[in-house]
Design an enzyme around this catalytic site. Structure first.
Site, short mmCIF file in Angstrom:
data_model
loop_
_atom_site.label_atom_id
_atom_site.label_comp_id
_atom_site.label_asym_id
_atom_site.label_seq_id
_atom_site.Cartn_x
_atom_site.Cartn_y
_atom_site.Cartn_z
N ASP A 1 0.88 -1.17 0.00
CA ASP A 1 0.00 0.00 0.00
C ASP A 1 0.92 1.23 0.00
O ASP A 1 1.53 1.55 1.02
CB ASP A 1 -0.87 -0.06 1.26
CG ASP A 1 -1.72 1.19 1.45
OD1 ASP A 1 -1.52 2.18 0.72
OD2 ASP A 1 -2.58 1.17 2.35
N THR B 1 -3.47 5.75 -2.52
CA THR B 1 -4.40 6.86 -2.64
C THR B 1 -3.81 7.77 -3.72
O THR B 1 -2.64 7.63 -4.07
CB THR B 1 -4.54 7.66 -1.32
OG1 THR B 1 -3.24 8.08 -0.91
CG2 THR B 1 -5.17 6.82 -0.23
N LYS C 1 -2.06 12.15 -1.92
CA LYS C 1 -0.97 12.53 -1.00
C LYS C 1 0.21 13.05 -1.85
O LYS C 1 0.07 14.08 -2.49
CB LYS C 1 -0.63 11.35 -0.11
CG LYS C 1 -1.83 10.89 0.73
CD LYS C 1 -1.49 9.84 1.73
CE LYS C 1 -2.66 9.51 2.62
NZ LYS C 1 -3.49 8.42 2.13
N1 PLP Z 1 -3.34 3.41 3.23
C1 PLP Z 1 -2.43 4.23 3.78
C2 PLP Z 1 -1.02 3.77 3.92
C3 PLP Z 1 -2.82 5.51 4.21
O1 PLP Z 1 -1.92 6.31 4.78
C4 PLP Z 1 -4.17 5.89 4.07
C5 PLP Z 1 -4.65 7.22 4.49
O2 PLP Z 1 -4.13 7.89 5.28
C6 PLP Z 1 -5.08 4.98 3.50
C7 PLP Z 1 -4.62 3.75 3.09
C8 PLP Z 1 -6.55 5.28 3.42
O3 PLP Z 1 -6.87 6.18 2.47
P1 PLP Z 1 -8.34 6.85 2.48
O4 PLP Z 1 -8.34 7.86 3.56
O5 PLP Z 1 -8.45 7.42 1.10
O6 PLP Z 1 -9.32 5.75 2.70
#
Ligand code: PLP
Length: 423
Positions: free
Chosen positions: A202, A228, A231
């Site tokens: 991720d 995402t 960021k």
């Molecule tokens: N994965 C990671 C590593 C993140 O830092 C985040 C959000 O901060 C997400 C997933 C989740 O993203 P979302 O807020 O768009 O659901």
């Protein structure tokens, strides 16, 4: 264009128009240092506010459950092909509404409730969706967590490997929300192969760095990669999932109809714009500056006597152990906010304080770098942060720093035209 668009809202709903104006002014006049935030371009905003918000388009390009999708298909295909060019993944699904939904889709593609997953502990820098007990991932799966070593505060790959061999998880999840070091995706991919686990990276936080080669890409080593788009990638608030060709069908049907209904076509259009921006050579310059700025900020704060988790940073963020200076993360966040600096409290590994108090603050440079700030500004900001955190109750001092912050911001205007359009 902007002026033309602003007027109907002021007339139709002055309260919402005012909130948008105030938010725009807040962004313009303050230092945004939340590591997961950024400022999108006017082009991305225009796509987001487009008529594609009207469209239902369940299904995929060429295979929709609704008519009238010819231009939607153009948008989704462009988003897919640009994302492929950036990340070189076999298959890309641009429909996830968010990072959480991208992760949920991957789990749904190959896991069953009750399966064991091995994810990074939230309090060591992982994310809620990697197996936290309050999240669906922790409720539906049997979670084993890995973390960082107490000594180095960097991922303990030997312990990760041991846990994988011991628990034989169905999936290993890597990637983080508050981790300032390079992640060895190749090593984690190898552990997954040895233990016959699926493996997901991720890259929500570091996607922009991966896009330009400033962080090694996980794509060759992973079955799945999620991100995402809002960021470091600097696009709209949304998600995306990638996979090896063999999982393409499973992933697509997990996103729709598995987890979501109709895609948000206006958001996909904005993702496509963001990907085009990321393919421009200037995006590499931008990411290079993001990393440089984080390094300067880290070194300046260290020189000013702060302890950084893991001793420093390789990416866009730093985690400062403010409790070592006698202030909680909660109090630090508040004092910084009163000084015009937005950051967030964050637990640090092996934290003695509960999450809502926390011992750390997480600070990132993506947004300020988008405004054009560089090393000189980072040094100045580090001295302000140090002043605020040394005397957090001194409201006069905080107010003085806020005035300095506003002066600096005036030299790096952001959404000025939008502000003028509302006046
Ligand atoms: N994965 C990671 C590593 C993140 O830092 C985040 C959000 O901060 C997400 C997933 C989740 O993203 P979302 O807020 O768009 O659901």
């Amino acid at each position: 264009m902007t002026e033309h668009l602003a007027r109907p809202l002021i007339q139709a709903d002055p309260e919402i128009a005012k909130a948008i104006y105030n938010e725009t002014a807040r962004l313009d006049n303050g230092l945004e240092m939340i590591a997961s935030e950024n400022y999108v371009s006017e082009a991305v905003l225009e796509a987001l506010g487009s008529v594609f918000t009207n469209k239902y388009a369940e299904g995929y390009p060429g295979r929709r459950y609704y008519g009238g999708c010819e231009y939607t298909d153009v948008v989704e295909r462009l988003a897919q092909s640009r994302a492929k060019e950036i990340f070189a993944a076999d298959h890309i699904n641009v429909q996830p509404h968010s990072g959480a939904q991208a992760n949920m889709s991957v789990y749904m593609a190959v896991l069953k409730p009750g399966d064991t997953i091995l994810g990074m502990n939230l309090s060591h820098g992982g994310h809620l969706t990697h197996g936290h007990q309050l999240n669906f991932s922790g409720k539906y799966f049997n979670v084993v967590a890995y973390g960082v070593s107490q000594e180095t505060e960097q991922i303990d790959y030997d312990a990760l490997s041991q846990l994988a061999h011991e628990h034989k998880p169905k999936m290993i999840i890597c990637g983080a929300s508050a981790y300032s070091r390079i992640i060895d995706f190749e090593r984690i991919g190898a552990i997954a192969r040895q233990t016959e686990a699926y493996v997901l990276a991720d890259i929500a936080h570091i996607a922009g760095l991966v896009a330009v080669g400033l962080h090694p890409s996980p794509v060759p080593h992973m079955d799945f990669v999620t991100t995402t788009t809002h960021k470091t990638l600097r696009g709209p608030r949304a998600g995306m999932a990638m996979c090896k060709e063999e999982f393409a069908k499973k992933l697509d049907s997990a996103v729709f109809p598995g987890v979501q209904g109709g895609p948000l076509v206006h958001v996909i259009a904005a993702k496509a714009v963001c990907f085009l921006e990321a393919l421009h050579p200037s995006f590499k310059d931008y990411q290079t500056q993001v990393v440089k700025n984080a390094a300067v900020l880290a070194n300046s704060l260290k020189d000013l006597g702060f302890r950084l988790v893991s001793g420093g940073t390789d990416n866009h963020l730093i985690l400062v152990d403010v409790f070592a200076k006698g202030i909680t993360g909660k109090a630090a966040e508040k004092a910084l906010e009163l000084s015009g600096i937005t950051a967030n409290k964050n637990t640090i590994p092996f934290d003695k304080n509960p999450p809502l108090v926390a011992s750390g603050i997480r600070i990132g440079t993506p947004a300020l770098t988008t405004r054009g700030m560089g090393e000189k500004e980072m040094q100045t900001i580090a001295t302000w942060i140090a002043e605020v955190l040394t005397d957090p109750e001194n409201s006069m001092r905080l107010q003085n720093i806020k005035t300095e912050v506003q002066k600096l911001c005036k030299n790096f205007p952001l959404y000025t035209k939008r502000l003028l359009a509302y006046e």
